[in-house]
Design a protein around this motif. Structure first.
Motif, PDB file in Angstrom:
ATOM      1  N   LYS A   1       0.793  -1.168  -0.074  1.00  0.00           N
ATOM      2  CA  LYS A   1       0.095  -0.024  -0.133  1.00  0.00           C
ATOM      3  C   LYS A   1       0.917   1.099   0.008  1.00  0.00           C
ATOM      4  O   LYS A   1       0.660   2.389  -0.559  1.00  0.00           O
ATOM      5  CB  LYS A   1      -0.982  -0.075   1.190  1.00  0.00           C
ATOM      6  N   ALA A   2       2.033   1.207   0.796  1.00  0.00           N
ATOM      7  CA  ALA A   2       3.100   2.466   0.873  1.00  0.00           C
ATOM      8  C   ALA A   2       3.495   2.447  -0.512  1.00  0.00           C
ATOM      9  O   ALA A   2       3.721   3.749  -0.951  1.00  0.00           O
ATOM     10  CB  ALA A   2       3.888   2.307   1.785  1.00  0.00           C
ATOM     11  N   CYS A   3       3.809   1.256  -1.187  1.00  0.00           N
ATOM     12  CA  CYS A   3       4.485   1.672  -2.703  1.00  0.00           C
ATOM     13  C   CYS A   3       3.480   2.222  -3.380  1.00  0.00           C
ATOM     14  O   CYS A   3       3.708   3.295  -4.401  1.00  0.00           O
ATOM     15  CB  CYS A   3       4.998   0.437  -3.090  1.00  0.00           C
ATOM     16  N   GLU A   4       2.332   1.746  -3.518  1.00  0.00           N
ATOM     17  CA  GLU A   4       1.155   2.312  -4.487  1.00  0.00           C
ATOM     18  C   GLU A   4       0.799   3.764  -4.129  1.00  0.00           C
ATOM     19  O   GLU A   4       0.809   4.489  -4.990  1.00  0.00           O
ATOM     20  CB  GLU A   4      -0.128   1.538  -4.260  1.00  0.00           C
ATOM     21  N   LEU A   5       0.739   4.033  -2.998  1.00  0.00           N
ATOM     22  CA  LEU A   5       0.246   5.727  -2.500  1.00  0.00           C
ATOM     23  C   LEU A   5       1.620   6.393  -2.715  1.00  0.00           C
ATOM     24  O   LEU A   5       1.449   7.671  -3.386  1.00  0.00           O
ATOM     25  CB  LEU A   5       0.113   5.564  -0.929  1.00  0.00           C
ATOM     26  N   PHE A   6       2.774   6.112  -2.594  1.00  0.00           N
ATOM     27  CA  PHE A   6       4.027   6.863  -2.763  1.00  0.00           C
ATOM     28  C   PHE A   6       3.882   7.196  -4.416  1.00  0.00           C
ATOM     29  O   PHE A   6       4.125   8.343  -4.669  1.00  0.00           O
ATOM     30  CB  PHE A   6       5.055   6.168  -2.484  1.00  0.00           C
ATOM     31  N   LEU A   7       3.703   6.013  -5.242  1.00  0.00           N
ATOM     32  CA  LEU A   7       3.817   6.131  -6.546  1.00  0.00           C
ATOM     33  C   LEU A   7       2.722   7.177  -7.166  1.00  0.00           C
ATOM     34  O   LEU A   7       2.899   7.987  -8.059  1.00  0.00           O
ATOM     35  CB  LEU A   7       3.846   5.050  -7.341  1.00  0.00           C
ATOM     36  N   LYS A   8       1.681   7.080  -6.424  1.00  0.00           N
ATOM     37  CA  LYS A   8       0.340   7.857  -7.058  1.00  0.00           C
ATOM     38  C   LYS A   8       0.809   9.300  -6.624  1.00  0.00           C
ATOM     39  O   LYS A   8       0.300  10.141  -7.418  1.00  0.00           O
ATOM     40  CB  LYS A   8      -0.793   7.484  -6.509  1.00  0.00           C
ATOM     41  N   ASN A   9       1.283   9.550  -5.453  1.00  0.00           N
ATOM     42  CA  ASN A   9       1.729  10.873  -5.196  1.00  0.00           C
ATOM     43  C   ASN A   9       2.584  11.425  -6.061  1.00  0.00           C
ATOM     44  O   ASN A   9       2.356  12.838  -6.487  1.00  0.00           O
ATOM     45  CB  ASN A   9       2.033  10.841  -3.572  1.00  0.00           C
TER      46      ASN A   9
ATOM     47  N   CYS B   1       8.791  -4.602  -4.566  1.00  0.00           N
ATOM     48  CA  CYS B   1       8.231  -3.338  -4.954  1.00  0.00           C
ATOM     49  C   CYS B   1       8.818  -2.610  -6.292  1.00  0.00           C
ATOM     50  O   CYS B   1       8.351  -1.775  -6.890  1.00  0.00           O
ATOM     51  CB  CYS B   1       8.079  -2.457  -3.776  1.00  0.00           C
ATOM     52  N   TYR B   2       9.872  -2.950  -6.654  1.00  0.00           N
ATOM     53  CA  TYR B   2      10.959  -2.592  -7.679  1.00  0.00           C
ATOM     54  C   TYR B   2       9.937  -2.648  -9.203  1.00  0.00           C
ATOM     55  O   TYR B   2      10.149  -2.058  -9.607  1.00  0.00           O
ATOM     56  CB  TYR B   2      12.182  -3.137  -7.716  1.00  0.00           C
ATOM     57  N   SER B   3       9.243  -3.914  -8.997  1.00  0.00           N
ATOM     58  CA  SER B   3       8.698  -4.142 -10.429  1.00  0.00           C
ATOM     59  C   SER B   3       7.406  -2.769 -10.479  1.00  0.00           C
ATOM     60  O   SER B   3       7.271  -2.508 -11.541  1.00  0.00           O
ATOM     61  CB  SER B   3       7.928  -5.569 -10.476  1.00  0.00           C
ATOM     62  N   ALA B   4       6.938  -2.577  -9.390  1.00  0.00           N
ATOM     63  CA  ALA B   4       5.845  -1.610  -9.371  1.00  0.00           C
ATOM     64  C   ALA B   4       6.584  -0.198  -9.847  1.00  0.00           C
ATOM     65  O   ALA B   4       5.947   0.512 -10.617  1.00  0.00           O
ATOM     66  CB  ALA B   4       5.321  -1.588  -8.136  1.00  0.00           C
ATOM     67  N   PHE B   5       7.784   0.220  -9.669  1.00  0.00           N
ATOM     68  CA  PHE B   5       8.339   1.115  -9.945  1.00  0.00           C
ATOM     69  C   PHE B   5       8.573   1.350 -11.362  1.00  0.00           C
ATOM     70  O   PHE B   5       8.610   2.410 -11.933  1.00  0.00           O
ATOM     71  CB  PHE B   5       9.501   1.335  -9.144  1.00  0.00           C
ATOM     72  N   VAL B   6       9.082   0.045 -11.990  1.00  0.00           N
ATOM     73  CA  VAL B   6       9.357  -0.005 -13.320  1.00  0.00           C
ATOM     74  C   VAL B   6       8.053   0.279 -14.065  1.00  0.00           C
ATOM     75  O   VAL B   6       8.172   0.989 -14.971  1.00  0.00           O
ATOM     76  CB  VAL B   6      10.048  -1.406 -13.570  1.00  0.00           C
ATOM     77  N   VAL B   7       6.978  -0.237 -13.710  1.00  0.00           N
ATOM     78  CA  VAL B   7       5.925  -0.042 -14.389  1.00  0.00           C
ATOM     79  C   VAL B   7       5.434   1.412 -14.167  1.00  0.00           C
ATOM     80  O   VAL B   7       4.961   2.006 -15.191  1.00  0.00           O
ATOM     81  CB  VAL B   7       4.843  -0.860 -13.634  1.00  0.00           C
ATOM     82  N   TRP B   8       5.524   2.046 -13.055  1.00  0.00           N
ATOM     83  CA  TRP B   8       5.176   3.408 -12.987  1.00  0.00           C
ATOM     84  C   TRP B   8       6.026   4.330 -13.706  1.00  0.00           C
ATOM     85  O   TRP B   8       5.713   5.234 -14.091  1.00  0.00           O
ATOM     86  CB  TRP B   8       5.347   4.070 -11.434  1.00  0.00           C
ATOM     87  N   SER B   9       7.381   3.985 -13.876  1.00  0.00           N
ATOM     88  CA  SER B   9       8.219   4.908 -14.598  1.00  0.00           C
ATOM     89  C   SER B   9       7.827   4.895 -16.370  1.00  0.00           C
ATOM     90  O   SER B   9       7.765   5.721 -16.860  1.00  0.00           O
ATOM     91  CB  SER B   9       9.685   4.173 -14.655  1.00  0.00           C
TER      92      SER B   9
END
Length: 691
Positions: free
Chosen positions: A393-401, A451-459
């Motif tokens: 949840k922290a990863c998702e909210l951080f990337l949305k922010n 969580c790094y895969s989520a960051f790559v998708v966000w990038s």
């Protein structure tokens, strides 16, 4: 300024200056219209000088005006934060006051219940029965023995998201549940309400809603994962609802605990007294527990007894670190302990606070909050969510922010008249934000590699946002190929900076831009072909006269920069060039297209660029071939052959070599095209086709 002007300025600037008296005196002293005109000229000169000085002072202090405006903005933000803190402190003081008042009321109510237990309960049951007769669809409510009415009243319900009024309801608070009924528009006899929902007192939490006029006198009912907001008639009624709800919930918890204790000791002839001392309960539980667990489960420390209240205080004071420290301390204390009933009850109370703390931290990371602090501003909330085991949840909210912050920064970027200047600013803002986000992400989620895969998708998603703004400014505005190539080059250079942190988005950038780049190449190819055809239609096959040595030197430099070596052999005496204007212009335009195309080159556009070059060269070759076959004048025909040799021996080899150097493989189509034009070089009189 003259002495007369200085005296006039001092006179006008004096504190006791009277315009009417001054004009009257001036009229009396003047001899005629000429004196008045001269005086008017002096006043006008003084006004112009004053305006000029004012303008200079404005320019001189312009930066100070900007800095002052920024300071005012920062001060406004700090005042808002101070107001927010004061409001929270006020809410804390009110909650403490309410807690003290509720304690007094608890003692009074216990005394009243002890004095009149049966009469009070019977009266409340009769009252509840008479009230429920007015509610449609709740016949089975009174089937539960011992259920009686505690409090009831009208409330207004509001939408949780939009805060718009939804409906008018009537709430019935009983000793073990809360009934919500809606008003019937068409009443039938004594029936006024319709059953809407029934909530067990243990299934929801009551939260006071801060007042933001006109939204006031509200409180929220939290039922995971839903919630409802109700508005009381006034602040007094709201206070009564909050106090009675809290008191009823406490009474139910106490009653349930007594029931469980009675079930554990069914043969006890005497019911033990209810003690307000938590240590007495602990001693009793330890007395009945086995010897091993008696020593293992120790809930008597004062910090454990006060833990729920301490968590409430930490959440109210926004001391998130302190709240999580308390939770870690409790988990460490209860590790490997048997799950007794007291432990389960304690964990149930703590889990409710954990949910509240999680909601506050989630709100801290919501995009609606201020985004001025950058990625570091989210570190506090993210780190505490990670400690609570909410890494996903922290990863998702951080990337949305961060996505909202990047989008806001791009939207606020001022669109300049110069496209390249805008792209420089856009790339600087976007890639700097992306780099800072990556570094902050690596710091916050260092121990959560999942969580790094989520960051790559966000990038990749952020890159699409950037390309959307980039394309709208560069390609949709129909900029020239030169400007587009420079902009793409700038974007690629910034993108390569991300490789320092192990993030390579160059392929993503190229794949997102390939469609627009292809369209730009084809569009500019058509422009070059049309321009070449237009010049061919006006071709006179005459030598080019540049008129001045400077123009000739400039042309030589342009050819040298384009890669055309040995151009001096095609220049004659004075300012003459032994080539036609059409061939020279074609060479410059085609070499420019080649260089810009190579800046935009990607593997997917290999054939597009190659075919575009072939089509452009083919137009010029066909024109020379047609002129050779149709020209009757021998001298002009020789001049045409001279231009054809320039294209064949000088221009085409340079194009092939430059393409191969940049791409890394030979251009077979261009080689075939040059081989097809060899007959012209061998025999200028030949009438065979060049292709």
């Amino acid at each position: 300024m003259s002495d007369t002007g200085s005296r006039l300025r001092k006179q006008l600037e004096s504190a006791n200056f009277d315009p009417q008296h001054y004009v009257k005196q001036l009229s009396q002293q003047s001899d005629g219209d000429r004196d008045l005109q001269e005086h008017r000229q002096k006043v006008q000169t003084l006004a112009d000088e004053t305006a000029q000085n004012l303008k200079k002072n404005v320019y001189k202090n312009y930066r100070q005006f900007i800095e002052t405006a920024k300071e005012i903005s920062y001060l406004e933000s700090e005042m808002y934060q101070l107001s927010h803190i004061l409001t929270e402190q006020k809410s804390i003081m009110e909650s403490i006051t309410q807690a003290l008042m509720s304690t007094d009321k608890d003692e009074t109510s216990k005394e009243m219940l002890a004095a009149f237990p049966k009469d009070t309960e019977e009266v409340k049951q009769r009252t509840l029965t008479s009230l429920l007769e007015k509610v449609e669809g709740c016949k089975n409510i009174m089937d539960t023995p011992g259920r009686h009415l505690v409090y009831n009243g009208d409330l207004g319900e509001f939408d949780v998201e939009s805060m718009n009024p939804v409906q008018k309801v009537h709430a019935f608070l009983m000793n073990d549940c809360l009934l919500v009924a809606t008003w019937l528009p068409n009443r039938r006899g004594t029936v006024k309400y319709k059953y809407n929902a029934l909530y067990d007192l243990e299934s929801f939490a009551v939260v006071n809603v801060k007042e933001h006029p006109p939204m006031k006198d509200m409180f929220k009912i939290l039922m995971f994962p839903d919630s409802r907001i109700f508005q009381a008639e006034n602040s007094k009624v709201k206070k009564e609802w909050l106090e009675i709800l809290d008191e009823t919930k406490k009474n139910k918890v106490t009653k349930d605990m007594h029931k469980k204790e009675e079930e554990k000791t069914p043969n006890s002839p005497v019911r033990p007294e209810v003690s307000t001392n938590p240590f007495d309960d602990e001693d009793e539980e330890n007395h009945h527990a086995p010897a091993g667990s008696r020593a293992a489960v120790d809930l008597s420390p004062e910090w454990i007894q006060e833990l729920p209240e301490d968590l409430d205080v930490c959440i109210a004071q926004r001391d998130f670190e302190g709240a999580v420290d308390l939770l870690d301390k409790l988990n460490e204390h209860l590790r490997d302990q048997p799950a007794t009933q007291r432990v389960k009850e304690l964990r149930c109370k703590v889990e409710e606070r954990v949910r509240q703390l999680t909601e506050v931290l989630v709100f801290e990371l919501s995009p609606d909050r201020s985004l001025r602090g950058g990625p570091k501003a989210t570190r506090r909330a993210v780190s505490q969510l990670v400690r609570l085991g909410q890494s996903t949840k922290a990863c998702e909210l951080f990337l949305k922010n961060r996505a909202a912050a990047v989008q806001t920064a791009i939207r606020q970027l001022r669109i300049e008249g110069a496209t390249l200047l805008y792209i420089h600013k856009l790339c600087n803002i976007f890639f700097t934000s992306l780099l800072e986000t990556a570094k902050e992400f690596e710091m916050d989620f260092a121990g959560n590699t999942g969580c790094y895969s989520a960051f790559v998708v966000w990038s990749r998603s952020a890159m699409r946002m950037f390309v959307c703004a980039f394309t709208k400014q560069v390609f949709d505005s129909k900029e020239g190929l030169t400007t587009a190539a420079e902009c793409v080059k700038v974007a690629k250079e910034h993108c390569k900076q991300l490789s320092d942190i192990g993030l390579d988005l160059t392929f993503t950038l190229q794949s997102l831009l390939v469609k627009d780049v292809k369209a730009a190449l084809l569009s500019y190819k058509d422009v070059v072909i049309e321009a070449t055809k237009h010049r061919n239609s006006e071709e006179m096959w005459r030598r080019m006269n540049l008129m001045t040595p400077e123009a000739l030197a400039k042309l030589k430099e342009e050819m040298r920069v384009s890669g055309i070596g040995g151009f001096e052999q095609y220049t004659g005496d004075d300012c003459w060039v032994n080539l036609s204007y059409t061939v020279v212009a074609f060479t410059k335009q085609m070499m420019g297209f080649l260089e810009e195309g190579l800046k935009l080159y990607v593997a997917e556009l290999h054939m597009v660029l190659l075919e575009s070059l072939r089509e452009i060269i083919l137009v010029a070759v066909q024109h020379v071939d047609y002129s050779l076959r149709c020209e009757q004048d021998g001298q002009k025909k020789a001049f045409v052959a001279h231009n054809a040799a320039f294209l064949h021996d000088t221009v085409l080899p340079v194009v092939e070599l430059r393409f191969e150097e940049a791409v890394g493989k030979p251009a077979k189509q261009l080689q075939d095209l040059r081989k097809g034009s060899r007959s012209l070089k061998v025999n200028p009189e030949s009438t065979t086709s060049l292709v």
